[in-house]
Design an enzyme around this catalytic site. Structure first.
Site, PDB file in Angstrom:
ATOM      1  CE1 TYR A 166     134.415 -85.290  32.686  1.00 22.45           C
ATOM      2  CE2 TYR A 166     133.845 -83.583  31.111  1.00 22.45           C
ATOM      3  CZ  TYR A 166     133.477 -84.653  31.891  1.00 22.45           C
ATOM      4  OH  TYR A 166     132.175 -85.104  31.874  1.00 22.45           O
ATOM      5  CE  LYS A 170     133.117 -88.200  30.737  1.00 22.18           C
ATOM      6  NZ  LYS A 170     132.362 -89.420  31.128  1.00 22.18           N
ATOM      7  CB  THR A 198     126.868 -77.728  31.859  1.00 19.84           C
ATOM      8  OG1 THR A 198     128.072 -77.422  31.148  1.00 19.84           O
ATOM      9  CG2 THR A 198     127.136 -77.638  33.345  1.00 19.84           C
TER      10      THR A 198
HETATM   11  N1  LIG Z   1     127.033 -83.191  35.195  1.00 23.39           N
HETATM   12  C1  LIG Z   1     127.497 -82.802  34.016  1.00 23.39           C
HETATM   13  O1  LIG Z   1     127.476 -81.607  33.653  1.00 23.39           O
HETATM   14  C2  LIG Z   1     128.019 -83.819  33.029  1.00 23.39           C
HETATM   15  C3  LIG Z   1     128.187 -83.400  31.691  1.00 23.39           C
HETATM   16  C4  LIG Z   1     128.664 -84.321  30.754  1.00 23.39           C
HETATM   17  C5  LIG Z   1     128.970 -85.607  31.154  1.00 23.39           C
HETATM   18  N2  LIG Z   1     128.789 -85.981  32.460  1.00 23.39           N
HETATM   19  C6  LIG Z   1     129.134 -87.355  32.804  1.00 23.39           C
HETATM   20  O2  LIG Z   1     128.028 -87.968  33.444  1.00 23.39           O
HETATM   21  C7  LIG Z   1     128.492 -88.995  34.319  1.00 23.39           C
HETATM   22  C8  LIG Z   1     127.800 -88.846  35.650  1.00 23.39           C
HETATM   23  O3  LIG Z   1     128.051 -87.554  36.159  1.00 23.39           O
HETATM   24  P1  LIG Z   1     127.090 -86.833  37.231  1.00 23.39           P
HETATM   25  O4  LIG Z   1     127.095 -85.391  36.874  1.00 23.39           O
HETATM   26  O5  LIG Z   1     125.807 -87.564  37.360  1.00 23.39           O
HETATM   27  O6  LIG Z   1     128.028 -86.989  38.533  1.00 23.39           O
HETATM   28  P2  LIG Z   1     127.730 -87.384  40.055  1.00 23.39           P
HETATM   29  O7  LIG Z   1     128.979 -87.029  40.779  1.00 23.39           O
HETATM   30  O8  LIG Z   1     126.416 -86.814  40.510  1.00 23.39           O
HETATM   31  O9  LIG Z   1     127.598 -88.981  40.008  1.00 23.39           O
HETATM   32  C9  LIG Z   1     128.691 -89.814  39.677  1.00 23.39           C
HETATM   33  C10 LIG Z   1     128.520 -91.154  40.366  1.00 23.39           C
HETATM   34  O10 LIG Z   1     129.641 -91.983  39.983  1.00 23.39           O
HETATM   35  C11 LIG Z   1     130.164 -92.596  41.143  1.00 23.39           C
HETATM   36  N3  LIG Z   1     131.597 -92.845  40.967  1.00 23.39           N
HETATM   37  C12 LIG Z   1     132.580 -91.911  40.789  1.00 23.39           C
HETATM   38  N4  LIG Z   1     133.773 -92.517  40.720  1.00 23.39           N
HETATM   39  C13 LIG Z   1     133.543 -93.847  40.849  1.00 23.39           C
HETATM   40  C14 LIG Z   1     134.380 -94.995  40.875  1.00 23.39           C
HETATM   41  N5  LIG Z   1     135.721 -94.873  40.790  1.00 23.39           N
HETATM   42  N6  LIG Z   1     133.824 -96.210  40.996  1.00 23.39           N
HETATM   43  C15 LIG Z   1     132.471 -96.339  41.126  1.00 23.39           C
HETATM   44  N7  LIG Z   1     131.631 -95.296  41.138  1.00 23.39           N
HETATM   45  C16 LIG Z   1     132.160 -94.066  40.997  1.00 23.39           C
HETATM   46  C17 LIG Z   1     129.915 -91.606  42.288  1.00 23.39           C
HETATM   47  O11 LIG Z   1     129.941 -92.251  43.561  1.00 23.39           O
HETATM   48  C18 LIG Z   1     128.531 -91.058  41.908  1.00 23.39           C
HETATM   49  O12 LIG Z   1     127.494 -91.856  42.463  1.00 23.39           O
HETATM   50  C19 LIG Z   1     130.022 -88.863  34.358  1.00 23.39           C
HETATM   51  O13 LIG Z   1     130.593 -89.847  33.513  1.00 23.39           O
HETATM   52  C20 LIG Z   1     130.268 -87.474  33.795  1.00 23.39           C
HETATM   53  O14 LIG Z   1     131.524 -87.369  33.164  1.00 23.39           O
HETATM   54  C21 LIG Z   1     128.321 -85.114  33.405  1.00 23.39           C
END
Ligand SMILES: NC(=O)c1ccc[n+]([C@@H]2O[C@H](COP(=O)([O-])OP(=O)(O)OC[C@H]3O[C@@H](n4cnc5c(N)ncnc54)[C@H](O)[C@@H]3O)[C@@H](O)[C@H]2O)c1
Length: 272
Positions: A166, A170, A198
């Site tokens: 991961y 990133k 997070t």
């Molecule tokens: N939640 C955390 O702690 C966190 C921390 C740092 C970064 N992020 C980043 O934030 C972003 C969103 O994460 P989140 O926590 O909201 O996750 P989430 O799982 O709630 O939402 C992710 C969305 O992306 C869509 N998705 C996943 N793979 C896909 C694909 N191949 N094609 C099209 N759509 C796709 C899913 O259907 C979902 O709607 C990500 O890039 C993640 O790496 C999250």
């Protein structure tokens, strides 16, 4: 939306004018978590918004849902084309779709590395390639309005245990953001990223479900951040929307941390 103890509720967030009136935006992964909060906030601030997602059923009210998987160049091109047709143009791309991966460098096989990099890195490349011709048009017609914002992560700038794959994905997003910012600055397209800590989203909910003691795991993740809690999807969305807004028209090549102080602060243990 879940409630994060200690975090301001959406109703307490500052309200803004319709500063996105007349602007159009596409949010990938916009049907859940951070992407959904971003799509909803852009809509509330006056933008016309499309949500590109492999499962767009959770796209916020008032947005245009577009079904596409970011692992398919053909599907992304078709999805971006559909969004542009329905919105009448494209000023703003928020490239947010991403997935997690757990483990050390020994734990994931090549096919898992390829799958995660395909979504988290190449997914953003495909979205940008498809969107850039439209963003250049928007920049020419209305200077200062065209931008790309990537959802990156604290994992790009801090070494976290059990996140080798991961973090590599990133780290690539951070470097891609800087390189793209340089490539497109003279075309009037700004490129930035947000680095959440997070965040309390359905993704973290799924991660906690896998833990032996979900409550203890949640407390440990919260305690890792100096503010002592998870950040909220609304707080990350506010940062993304700022970077995409006319207020950020001189901001490019920037990584904006929304991490409760996790990257920058070194606290002494709390007394008592
Ligand atoms: N939640 C955390 O702690 C966190 C921390 C740092 C970064 N992020 C980043 O934030 C972003 C969103 O994460 P989140 O926590 O909201 O996750 P989430 O799982 O709630 O939402 C992710 C969305 O992306 C869509 N998705 C996943 N793979 C896909 C694909 N191949 N094609 C099209 N759509 C796709 C899913 O259907 C979902 O709607 C990500 O890039 C993640 O790496 C999250």
């Amino acid at each position: 939306m879940t409630t994060t103890p200690g975090a301001p509720g959406a109703a307490q967030q500052p309200q803004h004018a319709q500063d996105f009136a007349g602007l159009t935006a596409l949010v990938t992964g916009g049907a859940s978590g951070i992407g959904a909060a971003t799509a909803a906030l852009l809509t509330a601030r006056g933008a016309r918004v499309a949500v590109l997602d492999r499962d767009p059923s959770g796209a916020p009210k008032g947005t245009v849902p577009v079904l596409a998987d970011v692992t398919s160049d053909e599907a992304v091109r078709a999805g971006v084309g559909e969004a542009v047709r329905q919105l009448g143009g494209l000023h703003i791309l928020v490239s947010n779709a991403g997935i997690g991966a757990i483990g050390t460098v020994e734990d994931n096989a090549d096919d898992e590395w390829q799958r995660v990099l395909d979504i988290n890195v190449l997914g953003m490349v495909r979205a940008a390639r498809a969107a850039l011709p439209h963003l250049r048009e928007a920049a020419a017609a209305r200077p200062g309005t065209a931008s790309i914002t990537h959802t990156c992560s604290i994992a790009a700038t801090a070494g976290l245990p059990q996140r080798a794959l991961y973090s590599a994905s990133k780290g690539a997003v951070l470097a891609l953001t800087l390189a793209m910012a340089a490539d497109h600055v003279r075309e009037g397209v700004r490129v930035n990223c947000v680095n959440p800590g997070t965040a309390d989203t359905p993704w973290i909910g799924r991660l906690l479900d896998q833990a032996d003691d979900p409550a203890a795991e949640r407390a440990a993740l919260g305690a890792r951040q100096p503010m002592g809690r998870l950040v909220t999807a609304d707080e990350v969305a506010a940062a993304i929307v700022y970077l995409a807004s006319p207020a950020a028209s001189s901001v490019t090549g920037t990584a904006l941390a929304v991490d409760g102080g996790m990257q920058g602060l070194r606290l002494r243990p709390a007394a008592g």
